[in-house]
Structures are given as C-alpha cells and as structure tokens.
Design a protein around this motif. Structure first.
Motif, mmCIF file in Angstrom:
data_model
loop_
_atom_site.group_PDB
_atom_site.id
_atom_site.type_symbol
_atom_site.label_atom_id
_atom_site.label_comp_id
_atom_site.label_asym_id
_atom_site.label_seq_id
_atom_site.Cartn_x
_atom_site.Cartn_y
_atom_site.Cartn_z
ATOM 1 N N GLU A 63 0.858 -1.181 0.000
ATOM 2 C CA GLU A 63 0.000 0.000 0.000
ATOM 3 C C GLU A 63 0.897 1.234 0.000
ATOM 4 N N LEU A 64 0.503 2.248 -0.766
ATOM 5 C CA LEU A 64 1.324 3.458 -0.843
ATOM 6 C C LEU A 64 1.259 4.196 0.485
ATOM 7 N N THR A 65 2.423 4.530 1.026
ATOM 8 C CA THR A 65 2.478 5.124 2.360
ATOM 9 C C THR A 65 2.911 6.585 2.370
ATOM 10 N N ARG A 66 3.214 7.155 1.208
ATOM 11 C CA ARG A 66 3.559 8.573 1.150
ATOM 12 C C ARG A 66 3.031 9.172 -0.143
ATOM 13 N N PRO A 67 2.749 10.471 -0.153
ATOM 14 C CA PRO A 67 2.195 11.102 -1.353
ATOM 15 C C PRO A 67 3.128 10.963 -2.552
ATOM 16 N N THR A 68 2.529 10.956 -3.724
ATOM 17 C CA THR A 68 3.311 10.816 -4.955
ATOM 18 C C THR A 68 2.984 11.949 -5.909
ATOM 19 N N ASP A 69 3.889 12.187 -6.843
ATOM 20 C CA ASP A 69 3.674 13.210 -7.874
ATOM 21 C C ASP A 69 3.061 12.622 -9.132
ATOM 22 N N VAL A 70 3.466 11.403 -9.474
ATOM 23 C CA VAL A 70 2.959 10.715 -10.661
ATOM 24 C C VAL A 70 2.612 9.284 -10.278
ATOM 25 N N LEU A 71 1.372 8.889 -10.556
ATOM 26 C CA LEU A 71 0.950 7.515 -10.323
ATOM 27 C C LEU A 71 0.724 6.854 -11.676
ATOM 28 N N SER A 112 -13.219 8.542 -10.704
ATOM 29 C CA SER A 112 -14.069 8.388 -9.523
ATOM 30 C C SER A 112 -13.233 8.060 -8.292
ATOM 31 N N ALA A 113 -12.221 7.223 -8.458
ATOM 32 C CA ALA A 113 -11.396 6.806 -7.322
ATOM 33 C C ALA A 113 -10.478 7.927 -6.838
ATOM 34 N N TYR A 114 -10.002 8.794 -7.769
ATOM 35 C CA TYR A 114 -9.026 9.832 -7.432
ATOM 36 C C TYR A 114 -9.528 11.201 -7.892
ATOM 37 N N PRO A 115 -10.558 11.737 -7.231
ATOM 38 C CA PRO A 115 -11.176 12.985 -7.687
ATOM 39 C C PRO A 115 -10.264 14.198 -7.592
ATOM 40 N N GLY A 116 -9.241 14.146 -6.768
ATOM 41 C CA GLY A 116 -8.359 15.296 -6.614
ATOM 42 C C GLY A 116 -7.125 15.245 -7.485
ATOM 43 N N ALA A 117 -7.053 14.260 -8.396
ATOM 44 C CA ALA A 117 -5.884 14.104 -9.258
ATOM 45 C C ALA A 117 -6.232 14.442 -10.698
ATOM 46 N N GLN A 118 -5.230 14.634 -11.516
ATOM 47 C CA GLN A 118 -5.415 14.826 -12.948
ATOM 48 C C GLN A 118 -5.176 13.480 -13.626
ATOM 49 N N VAL A 119 -6.244 12.834 -14.055
ATOM 50 C CA VAL A 119 -6.146 11.534 -14.708
ATOM 51 C C VAL A 119 -6.020 11.751 -16.212
ATOM 52 N N VAL A 145 4.963 5.885 -25.894
ATOM 53 C CA VAL A 145 3.893 6.304 -24.998
ATOM 54 C C VAL A 145 3.224 7.532 -25.594
ATOM 55 N N GLU A 146 1.902 7.556 -25.547
ATOM 56 C CA GLU A 146 1.139 8.736 -25.962
ATOM 57 C C GLU A 146 0.345 9.246 -24.763
ATOM 58 N N LEU A 147 0.411 10.543 -24.518
ATOM 59 C CA LEU A 147 -0.291 11.194 -23.417
ATOM 60 C C LEU A 147 -1.255 12.215 -23.999
ATOM 61 N N ALA A 148 -2.447 12.300 -23.446
ATOM 62 C CA ALA A 148 -3.415 13.313 -23.875
ATOM 63 C C ALA A 148 -3.650 14.271 -22.725
ATOM 64 N N ALA A 149 -3.314 15.529 -22.930
ATOM 65 C CA ALA A 149 -3.380 16.515 -21.858
ATOM 66 C C ALA A 149 -4.763 17.117 -21.698
ATOM 67 N N ALA A 150 -5.695 16.841 -22.594
ATOM 68 C CA ALA A 150 -7.027 17.434 -22.521
ATOM 69 C C ALA A 150 -7.855 16.801 -21.412
ATOM 70 N N ASP A 168 -0.866 21.342 -18.120
ATOM 71 C CA ASP A 168 -0.162 21.102 -19.373
ATOM 72 C C ASP A 168 1.348 21.086 -19.168
ATOM 73 N N GLU A 169 1.832 21.970 -18.315
ATOM 74 C CA GLU A 169 3.271 22.015 -18.049
ATOM 75 C C GLU A 169 3.736 20.732 -17.383
ATOM 76 N N ARG A 170 2.936 20.204 -16.467
ATOM 77 C CA ARG A 170 3.321 18.967 -15.781
ATOM 78 C C ARG A 170 3.300 17.783 -16.738
ATOM 79 N N VAL A 171 2.369 17.784 -17.683
ATOM 80 C CA VAL A 171 2.336 16.718 -18.686
ATOM 81 C C VAL A 171 3.588 16.785 -19.554
ATOM 82 N N ASP A 172 3.992 17.986 -19.935
ATOM 83 C CA ASP A 172 5.216 18.132 -20.722
ATOM 84 C C ASP A 172 6.432 17.651 -19.935
ATOM 85 N N GLU A 173 6.457 17.942 -18.631
ATOM 86 C CA GLU A 173 7.569 17.477 -17.802
ATOM 87 C C GLU A 173 7.595 15.952 -17.729
#
Length: 317
Positions: A63-71, A112-119, A145-150, A168-173
């Motif tokens: 189980e994840l025990t500390r916050p993460t930046d990218v899941l 639905s599971a992660y409402p406070g994240a950018q999925v 890998v293809e990512l869609a920022a919309a 958008d900046e975080r997706v580019d990073e």
C-alpha cells in the motif's frame, strides 16, 4: 525530485519502474504482498531488447504510504478494482495519474477513485511480459507512450493557481522524463482519439489472436477476414462518436509486426489466466450499442472468448 509510483509492476509497469529507477528517479512500486516482498528483497530484473538487461533496487510496498507526484496505473484491467484500493486518494491529491490499461472504461473508474488528481488518457505501445514476480521481459522493437493533456480534472488546476506548474506544463515534464528513459513520447490534445486509436489496433489483434490461439503471423493470413472485420467495426463505432480512424494505417501496422508476436490476451489464455475480454471487447460492444452500430464479427468473437474465459475461471485456484 519527482516521486513516481507504479501501481502494478507487471510487464508494462515493471518495465517503466525499472527504467525510471535506473535513471535515478525516486520510484515506489505498489503490488500484492508477495510481489512487493520479492521486489523489495531482490530488486526488479529487466531483460529488454530495447534497453538492455539489468537489475535495479526499487522501493516496494503493498500500500502506498507517502504522497506521490505521478501515479502510473498498470495492472491488468481484470485486477484494477483491487489495485486502486492499494493507493488511497489522499496520496495522489494534485498528482498526475497515468493509466496504461487496455480499453477506455478505466478512465471513469480512476476519475471516480481519485477525484483530486489529474487523470490523463494515455496509451503505451510495447511488448513486455512479466516472467515472474519482479522479472520483466521486453521483446518489441517499438517503445512508445502517448499522453493526452485534454480533459484535466478541474481540481488539478489548484497547483497552477497556487503558483506551481499547471496541468499542461506537468504533462510536458512527464513526457520529458519518459523520453529521458528511452521511450518515444508524444503529447496530444484529443483524449478520445488517443484511446480509440489504440483500441482500433488492439481489438482485432488481441481478440482474433486470442480466439485463434495463434500469433499474429498466423492470424493475418488464416484469419484475415476476421482481423479486417473487427477493424472495420471499430472504425464504424468511432465514426459515430465523431472520430476518424485510419484503417489502412492499422492494417499496415498489423502486417508489419514480427510474425511470432503474441498479444498479452493470448498469453493469458495460454496460461489459464483471466483474459481482458470484458475490458476490451465487452467495453466496445457496450459502446456500439450506445451509438446503434451492429458489430456481428466482434460480437461473435467476444462471445466465444467469454465462454473460454468462464471455463478457465472454474479451473483457477
């Protein structure tokens, strides 16, 4: 330093976790207890045609025990519901969630599971298999890998409002990090098209190969009518959704794959594991019904595979 968490270190997740850790990133993998224990003790072993062979130490926990930046979410679709319980919503609040699953219905599950994240909508093009817990074999010449920022979750804009990096900046990073480990990475602006272009390729190859019990080299000759039939039906449904897919391009891709290539669904059938029939074929049939398109070729193949999967389930421990 960006903290990456990989939920489900199988063929895809294990490969990315190993490459990110080898590049010096802060990486945690979250897996079932036995797999987490194995990786924590022995590290991740990657045998890769594209990236070389290596073993790397990676933090692993059930189980994840500390916050993460990218899941990075990479379990089989059949295990998604159980997997998301291993990462609490507060651990990914404000984070990027990058699902690398087949199909498209998982997007609603994760939002639905992660409402406070950018999925993000994301797809990966790679042949990579878990040989054993913590042991990954990657054999394909393609690694994209293809990512869609919309369609970012509005809550994810909080970081930008507070003076941090915007969505958008975080997706580019993220894309830059993935390019840094050797993956060809594209950032796109159309979520649905990104997902459906992968479905357009995966539906005929995965379903027909699994139905035939044969690799792509056999299927594209002996079962070509089914291959092209499923491909055409995906294009028809996508058109009703306002999406234009290129069947000629997908046909050329299928014809160019090494003949011995086996989709993961076929490997699951051969091993007696649960197949992603519903996540891929079932989801497509539901979408076809919603837009009123008849898809008889796909319906026949999915029905047969559901019977096979149901019979295998009775024999599984």
């Amino acid at each position: 330093m960006t903290h990456f968490t990989v939920l489900g270190p199988g063929g895809v997740g294990g490969l990315l976790a190993g490459l990110l850790a080898r590049a010096g990133h802060d990486v945690t993998v979250v897996a079932t207890e036995p797999t987490a224990e194995r990786i924590a003790a022995d590290g991740l072993r990657v045998d890769s045609a594209a990236f070389g062979d290596f073993t790397i130490e990676v933090a692993a926990e059930p189980e994840l025990t500390r916050p993460t930046d990218v899941l990075i979410v990479a379990p089989k679709a059949t295990a998604l519901q159980d997997a998301v319980r291993r990462v609490a919503p507060e651990m990914v609040r404000g984070a990027l969630v990058v699902p690398l699953l087949n199909g498209f219905e998982h997007m609603d599950v994760l939002r639905s599971a992660y409402p406070g994240a950018q999925v993000l909508a994301a797809t990966i093009w790679v042949e990579s298999t878990r040989v054993a817990p913590g042991h990954i074999s990657q054999t394909s010449p393609f690694t994209t890998v293809e990512l869609a920022a919309a369609n970012a979750d509005p809550d994810a804009n909080a970081a930008a409002d507070a003076g941090g990096a915007g969505p958008d900046e975080r997706v580019d990073e993220l894309a830059a990090h993935l390019r840094g480990i050797g993956f060809t990475t594209e950032v796109r602006d159309d979520e649905q098209l990104t997902l459906w272009q992968k479905v357009h390729f995966l539906m005929p190859t995965a379903l027909v190969c699994s139905h035939a019990g044969a690799p792509i080299g056999v299927v594209r000759t002996d079962r070509r009518a089914d291959l092209l039939g499923v491909m055409s039906e995906v294009g028809q449904v996508a058109a009703r959704l306002g999406l234009t897919l290129d069947s000629d391009r997908v046909t050329a891709m299928a014809d160019g794959i090494p003949p011995q290539t086996k989709p993961s669904m076929l490997r699951d059938r051969e091993a007696g594991r649960a197949m992603e029939v519903d996540a891929l074929g079932g989801a497509f049939l539901r979408a076809a019904r919603r837009v009123g398109v008849d898809v008889p070729v796909t319906a026949r193949i999915v029905a047969d595979l559901e019977r096979v999967d149901g019979g295998s389930a009775q024999q599984r421990p």
